[in-house]
Write a protein that holds these residues in place. Structure first.
Motif, PDB file in Angstrom:
ATOM      1  N   LEU A 114       0.850  -1.194   0.000  1.00 20.11           N
ATOM      2  CA  LEU A 114       0.000   0.000   0.000  1.00 20.11           C
ATOM      3  C   LEU A 114       0.882   1.240   0.000  1.00 20.11           C
ATOM      4  O   LEU A 114       1.875   1.293   0.737  1.00 20.11           O
ATOM      5  CB  LEU A 114      -0.885   0.037   1.253  1.00 20.11           C
ATOM      6  N   PRO A 115       0.508   2.238  -0.783  1.00 14.95           N
ATOM      7  CA  PRO A 115       1.233   3.501  -0.698  1.00 14.95           C
ATOM      8  C   PRO A 115       0.843   4.214   0.596  1.00 14.95           C
ATOM      9  O   PRO A 115      -0.318   4.166   1.022  1.00 14.95           O
ATOM     10  CB  PRO A 115       0.755   4.278  -1.931  1.00 14.95           C
ATOM     11  N   VAL A 116       1.818   4.845   1.219  1.00 15.13           N
ATOM     12  CA  VAL A 116       1.570   5.644   2.419  1.00 15.13           C
ATOM     13  C   VAL A 116       1.628   7.099   1.977  1.00 15.13           C
ATOM     14  O   VAL A 116       2.644   7.543   1.433  1.00 15.13           O
ATOM     15  CB  VAL A 116       2.609   5.352   3.526  1.00 15.13           C
ATOM     16  N   CYS A 117       0.519   7.813   2.182  1.00 21.04           N
ATOM     17  CA  CYS A 117       0.399   9.163   1.631  1.00 21.04           C
ATOM     18  C   CYS A 117      -0.111  10.151   2.668  1.00 21.04           C
ATOM     19  O   CYS A 117      -0.886   9.799   3.556  1.00 21.04           O
ATOM     20  CB  CYS A 117      -0.572   9.167   0.454  1.00 21.04           C
ATOM     21  N   GLU A 118       0.348  11.367   2.499  1.00 12.14           N
ATOM     22  CA  GLU A 118      -0.233  12.513   3.193  1.00 12.14           C
ATOM     23  C   GLU A 118      -0.962  13.274   2.108  1.00 12.14           C
ATOM     24  O   GLU A 118      -0.326  13.851   1.222  1.00 12.14           O
ATOM     25  CB  GLU A 118       0.846  13.344   3.867  1.00 12.14           C
ATOM     26  N   ASP A 119      -2.289  13.233   2.147  1.00 11.20           N
ATOM     27  CA  ASP A 119      -3.144  13.673   1.047  1.00 11.20           C
ATOM     28  C   ASP A 119      -2.772  12.807  -0.159  1.00 11.20           C
ATOM     29  O   ASP A 119      -2.816  11.592  -0.058  1.00 11.20           O
ATOM     30  CB  ASP A 119      -3.004  15.169   0.779  1.00 11.20           C
ATOM     31  N   ASP A 120      -2.376  13.390  -1.283  1.00  8.34           N
ATOM     32  CA  ASP A 120      -1.972  12.582  -2.440  1.00  8.34           C
ATOM     33  C   ASP A 120      -0.456  12.480  -2.581  1.00  8.34           C
ATOM     34  O   ASP A 120       0.032  11.930  -3.568  1.00  8.34           O
ATOM     35  CB  ASP A 120      -2.558  13.173  -3.733  1.00  8.34           C
ATOM     36  N   LEU A 121       0.286  13.010  -1.619  1.00  3.44           N
ATOM     37  CA  LEU A 121       1.742  12.984  -1.711  1.00  3.44           C
ATOM     38  C   LEU A 121       2.295  11.697  -1.107  1.00  3.44           C
ATOM     39  O   LEU A 121       2.025  11.360   0.045  1.00  3.44           O
ATOM     40  CB  LEU A 121       2.352  14.196  -1.010  1.00  3.44           C
ATOM     41  N   LEU A 122       3.081  10.989  -1.893  1.00 10.96           N
ATOM     42  CA  LEU A 122       3.682   9.736  -1.465  1.00 10.96           C
ATOM     43  C   LEU A 122       4.787  10.003  -0.450  1.00 10.96           C
ATOM     44  O   LEU A 122       5.714  10.763  -0.717  1.00 10.96           O
ATOM     45  CB  LEU A 122       4.262   9.002  -2.681  1.00 10.96           C
ATOM     46  N   VAL A 123       4.679   9.374   0.727  1.00 16.82           N
ATOM     47  CA  VAL A 123       5.717   9.525   1.753  1.00 16.82           C
ATOM     48  C   VAL A 123       6.351   8.192   2.130  1.00 16.82           C
ATOM     49  O   VAL A 123       7.332   8.144   2.868  1.00 16.82           O
ATOM     50  CB  VAL A 123       5.176  10.237   3.021  1.00 16.82           C
ATOM     51  N   GLY A 124       5.778   7.082   1.618  1.00 22.59           N
ATOM     52  CA  GLY A 124       6.338   5.774   1.924  1.00 22.59           C
ATOM     53  C   GLY A 124       5.533   4.670   1.271  1.00 22.59           C
ATOM     54  O   GLY A 124       4.572   4.916   0.543  1.00 22.59           O
ATOM     55  N   ILE A 125       5.950   3.438   1.549  1.00 30.09           N
ATOM     56  CA  ILE A 125       5.225   2.258   1.085  1.00 30.09           C
ATOM     57  C   ILE A 125       5.292   1.232   2.206  1.00 30.09           C
ATOM     58  O   ILE A 125       6.293   1.143   2.931  1.00 30.09           O
ATOM     59  CB  ILE A 125       5.815   1.713  -0.245  1.00 30.09           C
ATOM     60  N   ILE A 126       4.210   0.488   2.362  1.00 23.93           N
ATOM     61  CA  ILE A 126       4.173  -0.579   3.362  1.00 23.93           C
ATOM     62  C   ILE A 126       3.816  -1.877   2.648  1.00 23.93           C
ATOM     63  O   ILE A 126       2.915  -1.898   1.805  1.00 23.93           O
ATOM     64  CB  ILE A 126       3.175  -0.267   4.505  1.00 23.93           C
ATOM     65  N   THR A 127       4.562  -2.932   2.937  1.00 16.46           N
ATOM     66  CA  THR A 127       4.340  -4.212   2.266  1.00 16.46           C
ATOM     67  C   THR A 127       4.079  -5.304   3.295  1.00 16.46           C
ATOM     68  O   THR A 127       4.338  -5.125   4.497  1.00 16.46           O
ATOM     69  CB  THR A 127       5.566  -4.616   1.424  1.00 16.46           C
ATOM     70  N   THR A 128       3.587  -6.426   2.808  1.00 21.95           N
ATOM     71  CA  THR A 128       3.387  -7.563   3.702  1.00 21.95           C
ATOM     72  C   THR A 128       4.721  -8.011   4.300  1.00 21.95           C
ATOM     73  O   THR A 128       4.768  -8.459   5.442  1.00 21.95           O
ATOM     74  CB  THR A 128       2.714  -8.730   2.952  1.00 21.95           C
ATOM     75  N   THR A 129       5.789  -7.862   3.568  1.00 19.11           N
ATOM     76  CA  THR A 129       7.114  -8.205   4.091  1.00 19.11           C
ATOM     77  C   THR A 129       7.469  -7.314   5.282  1.00 19.11           C
ATOM     78  O   THR A 129       8.011  -7.801   6.281  1.00 19.11           O
ATOM     79  CB  THR A 129       8.183  -8.085   2.983  1.00 19.11           C
ATOM     80  N   ASP A 130       7.152  -6.019   5.204  1.00 24.02           N
ATOM     81  CA  ASP A 130       7.396  -5.116   6.334  1.00 24.02           C
ATOM     82  C   ASP A 130       6.633  -5.586   7.572  1.00 24.02           C
ATOM     83  O   ASP A 130       7.158  -5.566   8.693  1.00 24.02           O
ATOM     84  CB  ASP A 130       6.965  -3.684   6.002  1.00 24.02           C
ATOM     85  N   LEU A 131       5.393  -6.013   7.371  1.00 21.63           N
ATOM     86  CA  LEU A 131       4.573  -6.482   8.493  1.00 21.63           C
ATOM     87  C   LEU A 131       5.120  -7.776   9.085  1.00 21.63           C
ATOM     88  O   LEU A 131       5.158  -7.944  10.302  1.00 21.63           O
ATOM     89  CB  LEU A 131       3.127  -6.677   8.051  1.00 21.63           C
ATOM     90  N   ILE A 132       5.573  -8.678   8.234  1.00 22.07           N
ATOM     91  CA  ILE A 132       6.141  -9.934   8.725  1.00 22.07           C
ATOM     92  C   ILE A 132       7.408  -9.655   9.536  1.00 22.07           C
ATOM     93  O   ILE A 132       7.608 -10.230  10.611  1.00 22.07           O
ATOM     94  CB  ILE A 132       6.408 -10.917   7.565  1.00 22.07           C
ATOM     95  N   LYS A 133       8.262  -8.768   9.044  1.00 20.29           N
ATOM     96  CA  LYS A 133       9.484  -8.407   9.780  1.00 20.29           C
ATOM     97  C   LYS A 133       9.139  -7.798  11.134  1.00 20.29           C
ATOM     98  O   LYS A 133       9.787  -8.075  12.143  1.00 20.29           O
ATOM     99  CB  LYS A 133      10.335  -7.437   8.966  1.00 20.29           C
ATOM    100  N   TYR A 134       8.097  -6.965  11.168  1.00 19.69           N
ATOM    101  CA  TYR A 134       7.648  -6.360  12.424  1.00 19.69           C
ATOM    102  C   TYR A 134       7.199  -7.453  13.405  1.00 19.69           C
ATOM    103  O   TYR A 134       7.568  -7.433  14.580  1.00 19.69           O
ATOM    104  CB  TYR A 134       6.517  -5.368  12.167  1.00 19.69           C
ATOM    105  N   LEU A 135       6.419  -8.420  12.916  1.00 18.70           N
ATOM    106  CA  LEU A 135       5.949  -9.505  13.789  1.00 18.70           C
ATOM    107  C   LEU A 135       7.117 -10.335  14.314  1.00 18.70           C
ATOM    108  O   LEU A 135       7.144 -10.705  15.490  1.00 18.70           O
ATOM    109  CB  LEU A 135       4.973 -10.398  13.021  1.00 18.70           C
ATOM    110  N   ILE A 136       8.080 -10.605  13.462  1.00 20.90           N
ATOM    111  CA  ILE A 136       9.253 -11.364  13.892  1.00 20.90           C
ATOM    112  C   ILE A 136       9.994 -10.626  14.992  1.00 20.90           C
ATOM    113  O   ILE A 136      10.429 -11.219  15.982  1.00 20.90           O
ATOM    114  CB  ILE A 136      10.180 -11.649  12.693  1.00 20.90           C
ATOM    115  N   ASP A 137      10.124  -9.305  14.851  1.00 27.31           N
ATOM    116  CA  ASP A 137      10.804  -8.508  15.876  1.00 27.31           C
ATOM    117  C   ASP A 137      10.077  -8.519  17.223  1.00 27.31           C
ATOM    118  O   ASP A 137      10.691  -8.275  18.264  1.00 27.31           O
ATOM    119  CB  ASP A 137      10.957  -7.043  15.410  1.00 27.31           C
ATOM    120  N   GLN A 138       8.788  -8.805  17.205  1.00 29.92           N
ATOM    121  CA  GLN A 138       8.006  -8.826  18.442  1.00 29.92           C
ATOM    122  C   GLN A 138       8.272 -10.071  19.282  1.00 29.92           C
ATOM    123  O   GLN A 138       7.949 -10.105  20.457  1.00 29.92           O
ATOM    124  CB  GLN A 138       6.507  -8.728  18.143  1.00 29.92           C
ATOM    125  N   TYR A 139       8.860 -11.095  18.663  1.00 32.00           N
ATOM    126  CA  TYR A 139       9.099 -12.356  19.382  1.00 32.00           C
ATOM    127  C   TYR A 139      10.535 -12.574  19.706  1.00 32.00           C
ATOM    128  O   TYR A 139      11.425 -11.981  19.250  1.00 32.00           O
ATOM    129  CB  TYR A 139       8.580 -13.530  18.542  1.00 32.00           C
TER     130      TYR A 139
END
Length: 139
Positions: A114-139
């Motif tokens: 998913l694109p991460v936006c402030e209004d229509d301006l692109l400020v980042g991207i979030i992927t399922t890989t980012d979420l998986i890495k976050y979950l791994i860091d939690q354990y």
């Protein structure tokens, strides 16, 4: 697990982008060079679409050819523009959206980025890989 963590803490901020004037050969080079599967398409810094590696594979006949794959790819890629192939009806998230909210959107819509936006301006991207890495860091 932490509650109410904003997506801005785990999103990719230095985003590889394409412009509408770029061609699909450049897109393929970026996918391979950066080992990524999704590239936002921008006009300036305004998000207008998202191109996935799967989108390229759908239009490519290279899988059916053993020899001279590069020539076939180039020929097929020259038949289409980035704008013709990219997804245009985007679901966007804000940097303030929580990781949980974003994960729910990805799961419900069966998206992988998913694109991460402030209004229509692109400020980042979030992927399922980012979420998986976050979950791994939690354990």
């Amino acid at each position: 697990m932490k509650q109410r963590v904003p997506i801005s803490t785990i999103m990719t901020k230095n985003v590889v982008k394409l412009n509408t004037s770029d061609d699909l050969t450049k897109a393929e080079q970026l996918f391979k060079k950066h080992h990524i599967r999704h590239i936002p398409v921008v006009n300036g810094n305004k998000i207008i679409g998202m191109l996935s590696y799967t989108d390229l594979l759908r239009i490519s006949f290279a899988d059916a050819v053993d020899e001279e794959d590069e020539v076939v790819d180039t020929t097929v890629y020259n038949m289409f523009t980035v704008e013709q192939v990219m997804a245009k009806n985007l679901v966007k998230v804000s940097p303030e959206n929580t990781i949980k909210e974003t994960a729910e959107i990805l799961a419900q819509k069966e998206f992988h980025a998913l694109p991460v936006c402030e209004d229509d301006l692109l400020v980042g991207i979030i992927t399922t890989t980012d979420l998986i890495k976050y979950l791994i860091d939690q354990y």
